[in-house]
Design a protein around this motif. Sequence first.
Motif, PDB file in Angstrom:
ATOM      1  N   VAL A 131      10.126  34.870 104.872  1.00  0.00           N
ATOM      2  CA  VAL A 131       9.690  36.229 104.536  1.00  0.00           C
ATOM      3  C   VAL A 131      10.861  37.178 104.710  1.00  0.00           C
ATOM      4  N   GLY A 132      11.382  37.667 103.589  1.00  0.00           N
ATOM      5  CA  GLY A 132      12.473  38.630 103.621  1.00  0.00           C
ATOM      6  C   GLY A 132      11.975  40.039 103.381  1.00  0.00           C
ATOM      7  N   VAL A 133      12.755  40.997 103.824  1.00  0.00           N
ATOM      8  CA  VAL A 133      12.466  42.417 103.603  1.00  0.00           C
ATOM      9  C   VAL A 133      13.708  43.055 103.015  1.00  0.00           C
ATOM     10  N   MET A 134      13.538  43.772 101.902  1.00  0.00           N
ATOM     11  CA  MET A 134      14.668  44.385 101.220  1.00  0.00           C
ATOM     12  C   MET A 134      14.444  45.869 101.000  1.00  0.00           C
ATOM     13  N   PRO A 135      15.511  46.664 100.995  1.00  0.00           N
ATOM     14  CA  PRO A 135      15.355  48.076 100.628  1.00  0.00           C
ATOM     15  C   PRO A 135      14.973  48.193  99.161  1.00  0.00           C
ATOM     16  N   ALA A 136      14.378  49.310  98.807  1.00  0.00           N
ATOM     17  CA  ALA A 136      14.070  49.552  97.399  1.00  0.00           C
ATOM     18  C   ALA A 136      15.358  49.559  96.601  1.00  0.00           C
ATOM     19  N   PRO A 137      15.444  48.795  95.506  1.00  0.00           N
ATOM     20  CA  PRO A 137      16.678  48.769  94.710  1.00  0.00           C
ATOM     21  C   PRO A 137      16.950  50.124  94.069  1.00  0.00           C
ATOM     22  N   LEU A 138      18.169  50.590  94.214  1.00  0.00           N
ATOM     23  CA  LEU A 138      18.545  51.933  93.796  1.00  0.00           C
ATOM     24  C   LEU A 138      18.411  52.119  92.291  1.00  0.00           C
ATOM     25  N   VAL A 139      17.751  53.206  91.903  1.00  0.00           N
ATOM     26  CA  VAL A 139      17.558  53.551  90.495  1.00  0.00           C
ATOM     27  C   VAL A 139      18.388  54.763  90.122  1.00  0.00           C
ATOM     28  N   THR A 140      18.383  55.760  90.982  1.00  0.00           N
ATOM     29  CA  THR A 140      19.111  57.003  90.763  1.00  0.00           C
ATOM     30  C   THR A 140      20.293  57.072  91.727  1.00  0.00           C
ATOM     31  N   ALA A 141      21.464  57.389  91.216  1.00  0.00           N
ATOM     32  CA  ALA A 141      22.678  57.302  92.020  1.00  0.00           C
ATOM     33  C   ALA A 141      22.618  58.131  93.294  1.00  0.00           C
ATOM     34  N   ALA A 166      19.902  59.058  94.955  1.00  0.00           N
ATOM     35  CA  ALA A 166      18.716  58.813  95.774  1.00  0.00           C
ATOM     36  C   ALA A 166      19.135  58.158  97.086  1.00  0.00           C
ATOM     37  N   SER A 167      18.213  58.114  98.031  1.00  0.00           N
ATOM     38  CA  SER A 167      18.516  57.529  99.340  1.00  0.00           C
ATOM     39  C   SER A 167      17.336  56.670  99.788  1.00  0.00           C
ATOM     40  N   PRO A 168      17.340  55.372  99.427  1.00  0.00           N
ATOM     41  CA  PRO A 168      16.198  54.513  99.750  1.00  0.00           C
ATOM     42  C   PRO A 168      15.905  54.497 101.248  1.00  0.00           C
ATOM     43  N   SER A 169      14.627  54.584 101.581  1.00  0.00           N
ATOM     44  CA  SER A 169      14.207  54.561 102.982  1.00  0.00           C
ATOM     45  C   SER A 169      12.845  53.901 103.077  1.00  0.00           C
ATOM     46  N   LEU A 170      12.470  53.520 104.295  1.00  0.00           N
ATOM     47  CA  LEU A 170      11.152  52.942 104.519  1.00  0.00           C
ATOM     48  C   LEU A 170      10.107  54.044 104.470  1.00  0.00           C
ATOM     49  N   PRO A 171       9.127  53.948 103.557  1.00  0.00           N
ATOM     50  CA  PRO A 171       8.062  54.959 103.529  1.00  0.00           C
ATOM     51  C   PRO A 171       6.963  54.589 104.519  1.00  0.00           C
ATOM     52  N   TYR A 172       6.659  55.517 105.428  1.00  0.00           N
ATOM     53  CA  TYR A 172       5.570  55.232 106.362  1.00  0.00           C
ATOM     54  C   TYR A 172       4.930  56.527 106.849  1.00  0.00           C
ATOM     55  N   ASP A 173       3.712  56.409 107.309  1.00  0.00           N
ATOM     56  CA  ASP A 173       2.935  57.506 107.886  1.00  0.00           C
ATOM     57  C   ASP A 173       2.009  56.931 108.939  1.00  0.00           C
ATOM     58  N   LEU A 226       8.913  52.359  95.895  1.00  0.00           N
ATOM     59  CA  LEU A 226      10.124  52.513  95.096  1.00  0.00           C
ATOM     60  C   LEU A 226      10.572  53.962  94.949  1.00  0.00           C
ATOM     61  N   GLY A 227       9.727  54.905  95.299  1.00  0.00           N
ATOM     62  CA  GLY A 227      10.021  56.309  95.031  1.00  0.00           C
ATOM     63  C   GLY A 227      11.290  56.823  95.662  1.00  0.00           C
ATOM     64  N   SER A 228      11.613  56.375  96.874  1.00  0.00           N
ATOM     65  CA  SER A 228      12.814  56.887  97.534  1.00  0.00           C
ATOM     66  C   SER A 228      14.088  56.396  96.869  1.00  0.00           C
ATOM     67  N   ALA A 229      14.001  55.393  96.019  1.00  0.00           N
ATOM     68  CA  ALA A 229      15.159  54.909  95.273  1.00  0.00           C
ATOM     69  C   ALA A 229      15.323  55.627  93.950  1.00  0.00           C
ATOM     70  N   VAL A 230      14.406  56.530  93.630  1.00  0.00           N
ATOM     71  CA  VAL A 230      14.427  57.258  92.361  1.00  0.00           C
ATOM     72  C   VAL A 230      14.611  58.757  92.593  1.00  0.00           C
ATOM     73  N   THR A 235      20.440  45.288  95.292  1.00  0.00           N
ATOM     74  CA  THR A 235      20.449  46.652  95.836  1.00  0.00           C
ATOM     75  C   THR A 235      20.327  47.697  94.741  1.00  0.00           C
ATOM     76  N   THR A 236      20.389  47.301  93.468  1.00  0.00           N
ATOM     77  CA  THR A 236      20.192  48.231  92.353  1.00  0.00           C
ATOM     78  C   THR A 236      19.101  47.690  91.447  1.00  0.00           C
ATOM     79  N   TRP A 237      18.479  48.601  90.687  1.00  0.00           N
ATOM     80  CA  TRP A 237      17.404  48.188  89.788  1.00  0.00           C
ATOM     81  C   TRP A 237      17.903  47.243  88.715  1.00  0.00           C
ATOM     82  N   GLU A 238      19.114  47.473  88.223  1.00  0.00           N
ATOM     83  CA  GLU A 238      19.681  46.593  87.196  1.00  0.00           C
ATOM     84  C   GLU A 238      19.848  45.171  87.740  1.00  0.00           C
ATOM     85  N   ASP A 239      20.369  45.044  88.948  1.00  0.00           N
ATOM     86  CA  ASP A 239      20.518  43.721  89.551  1.00  0.00           C
ATOM     87  C   ASP A 239      19.164  43.091  89.861  1.00  0.00           C
TER      88      ASP A 239
END
Length: 421
Positions: A293-303, A305-312, A205-209, A167-171
């Motif tokens: 096939v697993g799906v994971m949230p973007a691993p958090l980079v910035t404390a 930030a609020s990871p979310s699914l990017p879609y349009d 990954l942008g929403s995690a940064v 769940t984090t970039w370090e992990d």
Amino acid sequence: MKQRTLWSAVLVGALALTGCGSAGSGSSSGSPDDTLVVWDWKSADEASAAYVEAAKADFAERHPDVTVEFVAQPFDQYYTLLGTAMRTGEGPDVMLFNGGGQIRDRADSLLPLDAYVAEDRQRLAGWEAFTEEDTVYAAPVTLQGHPIYYNRALYEEAGLDPEDPATTWEDFLDDCGTIAEETDASCLALGNKEGYGIQFFLSGLGSAVLTPREYDDWIAGNRDWTSPHVRRVFELWQEAGEAGLNNDGANSTALFNDSLGLFEAGEAAHIVGLMSDVGHWKDFGEFLGDENVGVMPAPLVTADASPSLPYDGGIGYAVAKGTAHPDLAADLVRSLTSTEALSAFHADAGAIVSDTTVDVSGGGPALAAIVPEIENGEPALHVALSSETLELMGRLSQQLLSGSVSVDDALRQLADSDQAS
């Protein structure tokens, strides 16, 4: 669910071979008066056959004397061929677009559709990706997003818990190290030969940064390319390459379909993929097994930030402003986004369609993880950029991976391009 959402010498021969529509500068380009020509890159796919037939049948009920001709163009040349054809007045009547910069940059050549699709606004989602200055230029067919997929079988082989992805970039970096030690797979499958990989990386990954405020500002067009968090996204792109997280030769690997094939073959543990009709849960499940096939949230980079699914809105059909038959062409677009046609597209291609009345929840565990995130998803970061800026970003991303440009220099160039567009 949110409702946002080249060859000058060859062109003459290409148009002669593929056919052209009745769009022109005040006159027909030679198509019969009872023919509408559609350009896309989907209609030749087997998985799209039922969708196309359902749309044609819907249209034929109202216009039995009108012939509809689909011309499938190669995707890697599509916008070049289309742009040249439109400039010369030899383009099709109806054409397929990706949402975002590709259609917004050509809005002046397209027919506004607001008056034609008013009845569809509540049924379909994803309009914002096909809207410029509050005017709709295409009707959405799919919703497209960028989940991070992982191979659960590779996790088990590496001794990692597939139920507990990082769940984090370090992990995440720690898990990548374990995967490198315990398996023959790379951590990430990346195809950046065309410069598309950076688009998936940025949006995946942008929403995690970025902070939520920065994210909203980016989408609204108030982008600060000097922001430390924007800089961090491009640093991560460069660092991932330097750390060996990507497959070998990412800059010479095509995203479609070579990098997808690496993930499907179990040669990479993760991929920023798509959620609709290609490079998605259905394709991956057919190769790896749905259970892997697993799906994971973007691993958090910035404390904060609020990871979310990017879609349009993913893909949508537009009408050429110069078509000799605007009413017919617009009605064909409505058939291409009818519930019957979109239901067939979901059933055969696994498309997460724009029609909110179509149940898209029955496709296995990966899809089950994606669908609930759509309601709270946010627009994809790269879709907000112009096609010129996206093209520049692709070239710079290749240079960042090769070490021939610095992050600061790349960001300066991108800021200049973004401001100019």
